[in-house]
Write a protein that holds these residues in place. Structure first.
Motif, PDB file in Angstrom:
ATOM      1  N   ALA A  40       0.862  -1.194   0.000  1.00  0.00           N
ATOM      2  CA  ALA A  40       0.000   0.000   0.000  1.00  0.00           C
ATOM      3  C   ALA A  40       0.893   1.237   0.000  1.00  0.00           C
ATOM      4  N   VAL A  41       0.934   1.929  -1.140  1.00  0.00           N
ATOM      5  CA  VAL A  41       1.861   3.066  -1.276  1.00  0.00           C
ATOM      6  C   VAL A  41       1.223   4.315  -0.652  1.00  0.00           C
ATOM      7  N   SER A  42       1.788   4.724   0.473  1.00  0.00           N
ATOM      8  CA  SER A  42       1.168   5.760   1.312  1.00  0.00           C
ATOM      9  C   SER A  42       1.877   7.106   1.223  1.00  0.00           C
ATOM     10  N   LYS A  43       2.685   7.295   0.170  1.00  0.00           N
ATOM     11  CA  LYS A  43       3.351   8.593  -0.007  1.00  0.00           C
ATOM     12  C   LYS A  43       2.311   9.714  -0.041  1.00  0.00           C
ATOM     13  N   THR A  44       2.653  10.824   0.550  1.00  0.00           N
ATOM     14  CA  THR A  44       1.807  12.025   0.666  1.00  0.00           C
ATOM     15  C   THR A  44       0.579  11.836   1.579  1.00  0.00           C
ATOM     16  N   LEU A  85      10.639   0.704   0.675  1.00  0.00           N
ATOM     17  CA  LEU A  85      10.987   1.923  -0.057  1.00  0.00           C
ATOM     18  C   LEU A  85      10.807   1.652  -1.546  1.00  0.00           C
ATOM     19  N   VAL A  86       9.920   2.428  -2.194  1.00  0.00           N
ATOM     20  CA  VAL A  86       9.656   2.192  -3.619  1.00  0.00           C
ATOM     21  C   VAL A  86      10.173   3.333  -4.497  1.00  0.00           C
ATOM     22  N   GLY A  87      10.720   4.399  -3.903  1.00  0.00           N
ATOM     23  CA  GLY A  87      11.175   5.551  -4.685  1.00  0.00           C
ATOM     24  C   GLY A  87      12.686   5.612  -4.773  1.00  0.00           C
ATOM     25  N   LEU A 129      13.421  -8.111  -9.244  1.00  0.00           N
ATOM     26  CA  LEU A 129      13.532  -6.916 -10.084  1.00  0.00           C
ATOM     27  C   LEU A 129      12.277  -6.059  -9.923  1.00  0.00           C
ATOM     28  N   MET A 130      12.446  -4.769 -10.123  1.00  0.00           N
ATOM     29  CA  MET A 130      11.329  -3.819 -10.043  1.00  0.00           C
ATOM     30  C   MET A 130      11.367  -2.910 -11.255  1.00  0.00           C
ATOM     31  N   ALA A 131      10.185  -2.483 -11.727  1.00  0.00           N
ATOM     32  CA  ALA A 131      10.148  -1.501 -12.812  1.00  0.00           C
ATOM     33  C   ALA A 131       8.855  -0.699 -12.774  1.00  0.00           C
ATOM     34  N   VAL A 132       8.940   0.495 -13.335  1.00  0.00           N
ATOM     35  CA  VAL A 132       7.777   1.345 -13.592  1.00  0.00           C
ATOM     36  C   VAL A 132       7.742   1.562 -15.107  1.00  0.00           C
ATOM     37  N   PRO A 133       6.806   0.923 -15.822  1.00  0.00           N
ATOM     38  CA  PRO A 133       6.784   1.064 -17.287  1.00  0.00           C
ATOM     39  C   PRO A 133       6.450   2.497 -17.695  1.00  0.00           C
ATOM     40  N   GLY A 136       3.357  -3.413 -11.345  1.00  0.00           N
ATOM     41  CA  GLY A 136       1.909  -3.254 -11.294  1.00  0.00           C
ATOM     42  C   GLY A 136       1.522  -2.214 -10.267  1.00  0.00           C
ATOM     43  N   MET A 137       0.674  -1.259 -10.689  1.00  0.00           N
ATOM     44  CA  MET A 137       0.170  -0.210  -9.815  1.00  0.00           C
ATOM     45  C   MET A 137      -1.361  -0.205  -9.924  1.00  0.00           C
ATOM     46  N   SER A 138      -2.002   0.853  -9.453  1.00  0.00           N
ATOM     47  CA  SER A 138      -3.468   0.848  -9.400  1.00  0.00           C
ATOM     48  C   SER A 138      -4.125   0.472 -10.730  1.00  0.00           C
ATOM     49  N   ASP A 139      -3.588   1.016 -11.839  1.00  0.00           N
ATOM     50  CA  ASP A 139      -4.278   0.865 -13.120  1.00  0.00           C
ATOM     51  C   ASP A 139      -3.967  -0.439 -13.845  1.00  0.00           C
ATOM     52  N   VAL A 151       2.712  -6.008  -5.882  1.00  0.00           N
ATOM     53  CA  VAL A 151       2.076  -4.905  -6.599  1.00  0.00           C
ATOM     54  C   VAL A 151       2.082  -3.687  -5.680  1.00  0.00           C
ATOM     55  N   ARG A 152       2.353  -2.519  -6.253  1.00  0.00           N
ATOM     56  CA  ARG A 152       2.502  -1.286  -5.473  1.00  0.00           C
ATOM     57  C   ARG A 152       1.302  -0.387  -5.770  1.00  0.00           C
ATOM     58  N   VAL A 153       0.398  -0.277  -4.815  1.00  0.00           N
ATOM     59  CA  VAL A 153      -0.889   0.342  -5.095  1.00  0.00           C
ATOM     60  C   VAL A 153      -1.139   1.533  -4.168  1.00  0.00           C
ATOM     61  N   GLY A 154      -1.319   2.709  -4.761  1.00  0.00           N
ATOM     62  CA  GLY A 154      -1.613   3.911  -3.978  1.00  0.00           C
ATOM     63  C   GLY A 154      -3.045   4.373  -4.173  1.00  0.00           C
ATOM     64  N   THR A 155      -3.315   4.953  -5.340  1.00  0.00           N
ATOM     65  CA  THR A 155      -4.599   5.596  -5.619  1.00  0.00           C
ATOM     66  C   THR A 155      -5.809   4.696  -5.357  1.00  0.00           C
ATOM     67  N   ALA A 156      -5.729   3.441  -5.755  1.00  0.00           N
ATOM     68  CA  ALA A 156      -6.892   2.552  -5.604  1.00  0.00           C
ATOM     69  C   ALA A 156      -7.214   2.300  -4.133  1.00  0.00           C
ATOM     70  N   ALA A 168      -7.628   9.641  -5.030  1.00  0.00           N
ATOM     71  CA  ALA A 168      -6.720  10.460  -5.838  1.00  0.00           C
ATOM     72  C   ALA A 168      -5.851  11.338  -4.933  1.00  0.00           C
ATOM     73  N   ARG A 169      -4.602  11.515  -5.363  1.00  0.00           N
ATOM     74  CA  ARG A 169      -3.679  12.385  -4.616  1.00  0.00           C
ATOM     75  C   ARG A 169      -3.935  13.837  -4.945  1.00  0.00           C
ATOM     76  N   ASN A 170      -3.755  14.724  -3.959  1.00  0.00           N
ATOM     77  CA  ASN A 170      -3.800  16.155  -4.294  1.00  0.00           C
ATOM     78  C   ASN A 170      -2.389  16.625  -4.543  1.00  0.00           C
TER      79      ASN A 170
HETATM   80  C1  LIG Z   1       3.177   6.295  -6.321  1.00  0.00           C
HETATM   81  C2  LIG Z   1       3.808   5.030  -6.741  1.00  0.00           C
HETATM   82  C3  LIG Z   1       3.047   3.862  -6.907  1.00  0.00           C
HETATM   83  C4  LIG Z   1       1.532   3.823  -6.731  1.00  0.00           C
HETATM   84  O1  LIG Z   1       0.907   4.393  -7.845  1.00  0.00           O
HETATM   85  P1  LIG Z   1      -0.696   4.435  -7.971  1.00  0.00           P
HETATM   86  O2  LIG Z   1      -0.919   4.694  -9.414  1.00  0.00           O
HETATM   87  O3  LIG Z   1      -1.158   5.559  -7.090  1.00  0.00           O
HETATM   88  O4  LIG Z   1      -1.232   3.135  -7.542  1.00  0.00           O
HETATM   89  C5  LIG Z   1       3.725   2.702  -7.269  1.00  0.00           C
HETATM   90  N1  LIG Z   1       5.050   2.682  -7.457  1.00  0.00           N
HETATM   91  C6  LIG Z   1       5.816   3.776  -7.291  1.00  0.00           C
HETATM   92  C7  LIG Z   1       7.284   3.683  -7.509  1.00  0.00           C
HETATM   93  C8  LIG Z   1       5.223   4.990  -6.928  1.00  0.00           C
HETATM   94  O5  LIG Z   1       5.985   6.083  -6.784  1.00  0.00           O
END
Ligand SMILES: *Cc1c(COP(=O)(O)O)cnc(C)c1O
Length: 224
Positions: A36-40, A83-85, A164-168, A196-199, A212-217, A221-223
């Motif tokens: 559960a990605v809780s940034k912000t 840590l995902v960033g 391994l990790m990636a953000v496409p 894999g993220m929310s979408d 899977v790294r999921v924030g928005t779902a 939505a983030r402000n």
């Molecule tokens: C913010 C973030 C996510 C989560 O993204 P959502 O689209 O909000 O689910 C996943 N991975 C990384 C690296 C992020 O920075």
């Protein structure tokens, strides 16, 4: 609805998506970790998810995590924090002290800094090597061609590399990038796949995601 009920409903929905994709792929839902990605998000937004049973959280900045998580961890000792960033080498000591896993190991200088921090603290969080899977200049992650050398360096330095990790790339079909990351992990004998993220979490799970790294779902939505 109270904020607690909303969080319960969102968590249920994401868990159902995970279970559905796992079933299609012939996998066990419990083999997929929901980060559960809780940034912000502040502690008041995180607490209802903890109350609903979520125990694994992700943050993308060391300083923000240091401000929020010690108090939350004291109240709920079985929490895990990933840590995902992107991580700067001068924050490696702090990251090793606070996080249970680091998804963003992506360059030789960072491997060296993490190895030094792990040796001095005697604490070895699981690590993922982040790959710049779409070859995007502005993005973190090591180039695909550098992966074998970086992996060898990290393993020789004693980092526990589990995957391994990636953000496409944004705004394009993610599946080919997930498939490529899975192929690279197989080639190197790594079991973990943070993708894999929310979408696109269902697509990622069908292609082998273990985290899977999921924030928005989960949080809305983030402000910004
Ligand atoms: C913010 C973030 C996510 C989560 O993204 P959502 O689209 O909000 O689910 C996943 N991975 C990384 C690296 C992020 O920075």
């Amino acid at each position: 609805m109270t904020s607690e009920t909303i969080h319960d409903a969102r968590l249920d929905a994401v868990r159902s998506q995970i279970a559905h994709a796992a079933r299609i792929a012939g996998r066990q839902p419990e083999d997929i970790m929901l980060v559960a990605v809780s940034k912000t998000r502040d502690a008041d937004e995180i607490a209802p998810l903890i109350a609903a049973g979520q125990r694994l959280f992700g943050e993308n900045r060391v300083q923000e995590a240091q401000a929020k998580w010690p108090a939350l961890k004291a109240a709920t000792p079985d929490l895990s924090l990933h840590l995902v960033g992107q991580l700067q080498s001068n924050k490696a000591e702090d990251a090793v002290a606070l996080f249970d896993a680091i998804h963003s190991v992506d360059r030789p200088s960072l491997v060296a800094a993490l190895a030094k921090a792990m040796d001095s603290q005697g604490r070895r969080p699981d690590c993922f090597i982040q790959v710049n899977i779409g070859d995007e200049p502005q993005k973190g992650g090591c180039p695909i061609t550098d992966l074998p050398a970086l992996l060898a360096q990290a393993q020789a330095a004693g980092l526990p590399i589990i995957g391994l990790m990636a953000v496409p790339p944004a705004d394009t079909e993610a599946a080919p990038y997930f498939a490529l990351l899975a192929k690279l992990a197989r080639r190197h004998g790594l079991a973990g796949l943070s993708m894999g993220m929310s979408d696109d979490l269902e697509t990622a799970i069908m292609l082998g995601a273990t985290h899977v790294r999921v924030g928005t779902a989960l949080f809305g939505a983030r402000n910004g």
